[in-house]
Design an enzyme around this catalytic site. Structure first.
Site, short mmCIF file in Angstrom:
data_model
loop_
_atom_site.label_atom_id
_atom_site.label_comp_id
_atom_site.label_asym_id
_atom_site.label_seq_id
_atom_site.Cartn_x
_atom_site.Cartn_y
_atom_site.Cartn_z
N LYS A 114 -7.13 3.37 -1.37
CA LYS A 114 -7.57 2.18 -0.11
C LYS A 114 -9.44 1.51 -0.96
O LYS A 114 -9.08 0.90 -0.72
CB LYS A 114 -7.08 1.93 0.69
CG LYS A 114 -5.52 2.18 1.27
CD LYS A 114 -5.39 1.56 2.56
CE LYS A 114 -3.95 1.35 2.35
NZ LYS A 114 -3.05 0.60 4.34
N LYS A 200 7.30 0.07 -8.30
CA LYS A 200 7.71 -0.98 -5.92
C LYS A 200 8.13 -2.18 -6.24
O LYS A 200 7.62 -2.72 -6.59
CB LYS A 200 7.76 -0.51 -4.89
CG LYS A 200 7.65 1.29 -4.65
CD LYS A 200 6.96 1.45 -3.92
CE LYS A 200 5.58 0.62 -2.85
NZ LYS A 200 5.28 1.45 -1.71
N LYS A 203 5.26 -6.86 -1.98
CA LYS A 203 4.68 -8.44 -2.30
C LYS A 203 3.31 -8.11 -2.91
O LYS A 203 2.58 -9.44 -3.40
CB LYS A 203 4.32 -8.66 -0.49
CG LYS A 203 4.83 -9.53 -0.03
CD LYS A 203 4.44 -9.70 1.80
CE LYS A 203 3.63 -10.80 1.20
NZ LYS A 203 3.69 -10.84 2.75
#
Ligand code: TRP
Length: 338
Positions: A114, A200, A203
């Site tokens: 991240k 995967k 969104k």
């Protein structure tokens, strides 16, 4: 014979708007099933959602949207809480900070991933909250003495850290106070993107890479019809990732008869992909209809549902407050008298 106390399950999810079939089949469907066997507490963790740059208005609307979506798919209202309605999580997080190894936190792969993303999305700004995220997660889990934590494999390292924190705390206090939680890696299907079956369903990758649970029927049909099947590279006798994903969806949607028939056809070499896609689209649309109907009912009395979730959060908070009283006692801190 007295009935044995049921094991405590705890899990949580970040409020990020829409829910898609990947989230549902991969995690939330299992949450619903676990409610039969265990005492379950599920959190919508809005404090966690502040660790990356975010929009406050959206955070609030996404939190409630997720609550309605979770209820629509069968999570019981009495199992659900909103993290910021139980501020004790952040208080315990501070205490746990003092029982967490800085070195171990620097090795968290989710933090590394991240913070790498932040380089691209926020000019390299990495908040201390992002670094501390796993400690807040440990507080979420330990504050309810969870025995089991249903999570994906990507959370294994955070669970290990949680156990280490519990152990260090127990050891320093000279008391087996915290339960050491175990991850529950249920074998849930890994749903991939219809447009790119090597990644995967997600969104963040864009509109064509996911199918929302509440998407309109035409769009669901269209996304399934245009799903990638064989890229031409499929080896003889080896199912390509796109075809595999369609079968996976059919099985996950419990369209068992169609699944078996079409799989037989696949093995006979008589399967037409349009038939497979039709069956998948029908199965997803069928589920989506149920979820939409249930959600519409809930939204018809939005106020009552919100009140109910605030009440369940308040009830769940009493468990957290008891833990905090014990922890403060053990740590030599002062008690707030309410
Ligand atoms: N970190 C989890 C995720 O990214 C979300 C989460 C926060 C969580 N607190 C938790 C999961 C407590 C399980 C238990 O999916």
């Amino acid at each position: 014979m007295s009935e044995a106390k049921r094991k405590q399950v705890l899990s949580a999810i970040q409020p990020t708007g829409d829910m898609h079939f990947g989230n549902y089949f991969g995690a939330v469907k299992n949450w619903v099933a676990l409610q039969e066997k265990y005492d379950c507490i599920y959190g919508v963790v809005d404090y966690h959602a502040m660790t990356m740059p975010y929009n406050p208005k959206k955070l609030r609307t996404h939190t409630w949207e997720l609550i309605f979506n979770l209820l629509a798919v069968g999570v019981k209202p009495e199992s659900l809480f909103i993290q910021s309605l139980v501020p004790e999580h952040t208080e315990l997080c501070w205490i746990f900070n003092c029982f967490t190894s800085y070195g171990q936190l620097t090795r968290m792969t989710q933090f590394k991933d991240k913070s790498r993303q932040s380089e691209e999305t926020s000019g390299g700004f990495i908040s201390a909250g992002l670094f501390d995220y796993p400690v807040l997660q440990a507080a979420d889990i330990l504050i309810y003495r969870a025995d089991y934590v249903p999570v994906g494999k990507d959370q294994e390292q955070h669970l290990e850290l949680t156990r280490d924190i519990a152990q260090r705390f127990n050891q320093q206090m000279g008391k087996e106070y915290f339960v050491l939680p175990e991850p529950l890696f249920t074998d849930t299907p890994k749903i991939t993107s219809p447009a790119d079956p090597t990644r995967k369903m997600s969104k963040s990758a864009g509109e064509k890479h996911y199918i929302s649970l509440f998407e309109d029927e035409q769009r669901i049909r269209k996304k399934i019809r245009s799903a990638v099947t064989d890229t031409g590279a499929a080896a003889e006798g080896h199912m390509s990732p796109g075809v595999q994903n369609l079968f996976e969806l059919l099985k996950a949607a419990e369209a068992t008869t169609a699944y078996q028939q079409l799989l037989d056809q696949y093995h006979d070499g008589t399967l037409k992909y349009v038939d497979l896609k039709e069956a998948v689209a029908e199965a997803l649309i069928g589920l989506s209809r149920q979820f939409k109907a249930r959600r519409a009912e809930l939204l018809a009395d939005k106020k009552a549902v919100k009140r109910q979730i605030k009440e369940s959060s308040a009830r769940i908070r009493t468990i957290a407050q008891q833990t905090m009283r014990d922890v403060k006692e053990l740590c030599g801190l002062q008690q707030v008298r309410y």
